[in-house]
Design a protein around this motif. Structure first.
Motif, PDB file in Angstrom:
ATOM      1  N   HIS A   7      -5.611   5.133  15.415  1.00 30.53           N
ATOM      2  CA  HIS A   7      -6.013   4.369  16.599  1.00 30.53           C
ATOM      3  C   HIS A   7      -4.812   4.147  17.520  1.00 30.53           C
ATOM      4  CE1 HIS A   7      -8.074   1.560  19.178  1.00 30.53           C
ATOM      5  NE2 HIS A   7      -7.135   0.657  18.942  1.00 30.53           N
ATOM      6  N   GLU A   8      -3.684   3.749  16.936  1.00 28.73           N
ATOM      7  CA  GLU A   8      -2.476   3.537  17.741  1.00 28.73           C
ATOM      8  C   GLU A   8      -2.022   4.846  18.373  1.00 28.73           C
ATOM      9  OE1 GLU A   8       2.156   2.036  17.296  1.00 28.73           O
ATOM     10  OE2 GLU A   8       0.826   1.953  15.575  1.00 28.73           O
ATOM     11  N   ALA A   9      -2.131   5.947  17.635  1.00 27.94           N
ATOM     12  CA  ALA A   9      -1.732   7.250  18.172  1.00 27.94           C
ATOM     13  C   ALA A   9      -2.592   7.635  19.377  1.00 27.94           C
ATOM     14  CB  ALA A   9      -1.824   8.317  17.084  1.00 27.94           C
ATOM     15  N   LYS A  10      -3.894   7.368  19.309  1.00 24.31           N
ATOM     16  CA  LYS A  10      -4.768   7.673  20.437  1.00 24.31           C
ATOM     17  C   LYS A  10      -4.425   6.788  21.632  1.00 24.31           C
ATOM     18  CE  LYS A  10      -8.789   7.366  18.230  1.00 24.31           C
ATOM     19  NZ  LYS A  10     -10.243   7.434  17.974  1.00 24.31           N
ATOM     20  N   THR A  11      -4.133   5.526  21.358  1.00 25.02           N
ATOM     21  CA  THR A  11      -3.835   4.580  22.433  1.00 25.02           C
ATOM     22  C   THR A  11      -2.515   4.890  23.125  1.00 25.02           C
ATOM     23  OG1 THR A  11      -5.040   2.883  21.219  1.00 25.02           O
ATOM     24  CG2 THR A  11      -3.563   2.127  22.965  1.00 25.02           C
ATOM     25  N   HIS A  12      -1.509   5.314  22.351  1.00 24.11           N
ATOM     26  CA  HIS A  12      -0.158   5.516  22.885  1.00 24.11           C
ATOM     27  C   HIS A  12       0.294   6.968  22.787  1.00 24.11           C
ATOM     28  CE1 HIS A  12       0.292   1.196  23.134  1.00 24.11           C
ATOM     29  NE2 HIS A  12      -0.118   1.097  21.871  1.00 24.11           N
ATOM     30  N   LEU A  13      -0.641   7.896  22.930  1.00 22.03           N
ATOM     31  CA  LEU A  13      -0.328   9.308  22.738  1.00 22.03           C
ATOM     32  C   LEU A  13       0.805   9.795  23.639  1.00 22.03           C
ATOM     33  CD1 LEU A  13      -0.972  11.905  21.245  1.00 22.03           C
ATOM     34  CD2 LEU A  13      -2.655  12.424  23.006  1.00 22.03           C
ATOM     35  N   SER A  14       0.771   9.465  24.908  1.00 22.32           N
ATOM     36  CA  SER A  14       1.807   9.937  25.840  1.00 22.32           C
ATOM     37  C   SER A  14       3.192   9.477  25.402  1.00 22.32           C
ATOM     38  CB  SER A  14       1.533   9.440  27.256  1.00 22.32           C
ATOM     39  OG  SER A  14       0.341   9.996  27.740  1.00 22.32           O
ATOM     40  N   ARG A  15       3.307   8.200  25.057  1.00 20.76           N
ATOM     41  CA  ARG A  15       4.600   7.649  24.624  1.00 20.76           C
ATOM     42  C   ARG A  15       5.070   8.327  23.342  1.00 20.76           C
ATOM     43  NH1 ARG A  15       5.757   3.896  20.877  1.00 20.76           N
ATOM     44  NH2 ARG A  15       3.600   3.236  20.697  1.00 20.76           N
ATOM     45  N   LEU A  16       4.165   8.532  22.400  1.00 18.75           N
ATOM     46  CA  LEU A  16       4.519   9.153  21.129  1.00 18.75           C
ATOM     47  C   LEU A  16       4.925  10.617  21.309  1.00 18.75           C
ATOM     48  CD1 LEU A  16       1.747   7.563  18.905  1.00 18.75           C
ATOM     49  CD2 LEU A  16       4.206   7.109  18.771  1.00 18.75           C
ATOM     50  N   VAL A  17       4.236  11.326  22.197  1.00 22.87           N
ATOM     51  CA  VAL A  17       4.587  12.723  22.459  1.00 22.87           C
ATOM     52  C   VAL A  17       5.979  12.803  23.075  1.00 22.87           C
ATOM     53  CG1 VAL A  17       4.016  14.739  23.885  1.00 22.87           C
ATOM     54  CG2 VAL A  17       2.228  13.570  22.587  1.00 22.87           C
ATOM     55  N   GLU A  18       6.291  11.904  23.971  1.00 25.34           N
ATOM     56  CA  GLU A  18       7.628  11.881  24.574  1.00 25.34           C
ATOM     57  C   GLU A  18       8.698  11.658  23.507  1.00 25.34           C
ATOM     58  OE1 GLU A  18       8.798  12.556  27.624  1.00 25.34           O
ATOM     59  OE2 GLU A  18       6.752  13.185  28.097  1.00 25.34           O
ATOM     60  N   LYS A  19       8.446  10.724  22.597  1.00 21.83           N
ATOM     61  CA  LYS A  19       9.403  10.467  21.509  1.00 21.83           C
ATOM     62  C   LYS A  19       9.592  11.709  20.648  1.00 21.83           C
ATOM     63  CE  LYS A  19       9.475   6.662  19.198  1.00 21.83           C
ATOM     64  NZ  LYS A  19       9.152   5.454  18.429  1.00 21.83           N
ATOM     65  N   ALA A  20       8.496  12.377  20.312  1.00 19.46           N
ATOM     66  CA  ALA A  20       8.586  13.587  19.486  1.00 19.46           C
ATOM     67  C   ALA A  20       9.357  14.680  20.218  1.00 19.46           C
ATOM     68  CB  ALA A  20       7.186  14.071  19.112  1.00 19.46           C
ATOM     69  N   ALA A  21       9.132  14.801  21.519  1.00 15.30           N
ATOM     70  CA  ALA A  21       9.840  15.815  22.306  1.00 15.30           C
ATOM     71  C   ALA A  21      11.342  15.559  22.327  1.00 15.30           C
ATOM     72  CB  ALA A  21       9.280  15.849  23.724  1.00 15.30           C
ATOM     73  N   ARG A  22      11.744  14.285  22.198  1.00 16.23           N
ATOM     74  CA  ARG A  22      13.168  13.939  22.140  1.00 16.23           C
ATOM     75  C   ARG A  22      13.744  14.102  20.735  1.00 16.23           C
ATOM     76  NH1 ARG A  22      11.370   9.346  25.062  1.00 16.23           N
ATOM     77  NH2 ARG A  22      11.675   8.086  23.196  1.00 16.23           N
ATOM     78  N   GLY A  23      12.927  14.568  19.802  1.00 15.13           N
ATOM     79  CA  GLY A  23      13.412  14.788  18.449  1.00 15.13           C
ATOM     80  C   GLY A  23      13.084  13.683  17.470  1.00 15.13           C
ATOM     81  N   GLU A  24      12.348  12.664  17.917  1.00 16.77           N
ATOM     82  CA  GLU A  24      11.975  11.547  17.048  1.00 16.77           C
ATOM     83  C   GLU A  24      10.581  11.810  16.472  1.00 16.77           C
ATOM     84  OE1 GLU A  24      12.565   7.684  18.935  1.00 16.77           O
ATOM     85  OE2 GLU A  24      13.851   8.681  20.406  1.00 16.77           O
ATOM     86  N   SER A  25      10.524  12.597  15.404  1.00 17.22           N
ATOM     87  CA  SER A  25       9.225  12.931  14.833  1.00 17.22           C
ATOM     88  C   SER A  25       8.563  11.703  14.217  1.00 17.22           C
ATOM     89  CB  SER A  25       9.380  14.028  13.778  1.00 17.22           C
ATOM     90  OG  SER A  25      10.311  13.654  12.812  1.00 17.22           O
ATOM     91  N   PHE A  26       7.252  11.771  14.038  1.00 18.41           N
ATOM     92  CA  PHE A  26       6.510  10.641  13.470  1.00 18.41           C
ATOM     93  C   PHE A  26       5.322  11.162  12.672  1.00 18.41           C
ATOM     94  CE2 PHE A  26       4.682  11.433  17.598  1.00 18.41           C
ATOM     95  CZ  PHE A  26       3.320  11.302  17.409  1.00 18.41           C
ATOM     96  N   ILE A  27       4.727  10.292  11.882  1.00 19.09           N
ATOM     97  CA  ILE A  27       3.592  10.633  11.043  1.00 19.09           C
ATOM     98  C   ILE A  27       2.375   9.859  11.516  1.00 19.09           C
ATOM     99  CG2 ILE A  27       2.646  10.433   8.700  1.00 19.09           C
ATOM    100  CD1 ILE A  27       5.532  10.825   7.691  1.00 19.09           C
TER     101      ILE A  27
END
Length: 81
Positions: A7-27
């Protein structure tokens, strides 16, 4: 590594994708169970990472490494003369 629920991933997808693109992977997890790991495309996988120099500063090779125990080797195999 950060874990977020679906649910949080759907809500904050853009922010999470930006973090992953900077090398901050997440689960992403569902009901507390990890489902997927999100990483940047250009980030090497664990098996692709180069290991050259991974023990830099932890190992010291003596200057006489190529001559170590040469006397014992000569005694075992003879001097050739």
């Amino acid at each position: 590594m950060e874990t977020v629920n679906i649910h949080e991933a759907k809500t904050h997808l853009s922010r999470l994708v930006e973090k992953a693109a900077r090398g901050e992977s997440f689960i992403i997890a569902k009901a507390g169970k990890p489902l997927v790991k999100v990483v940047a495309l250009d980030q090497p996988s664990e098996t692709e990472k180069q290991r050259i120099g991974f023990m830099t500063g932890e190992i010291v090779v003596p200057d006489d490494f190529d001559r170590m125990v040469s006397d014992e080797i000569e005694n075992l195999f003879g001097t050739g003369a």
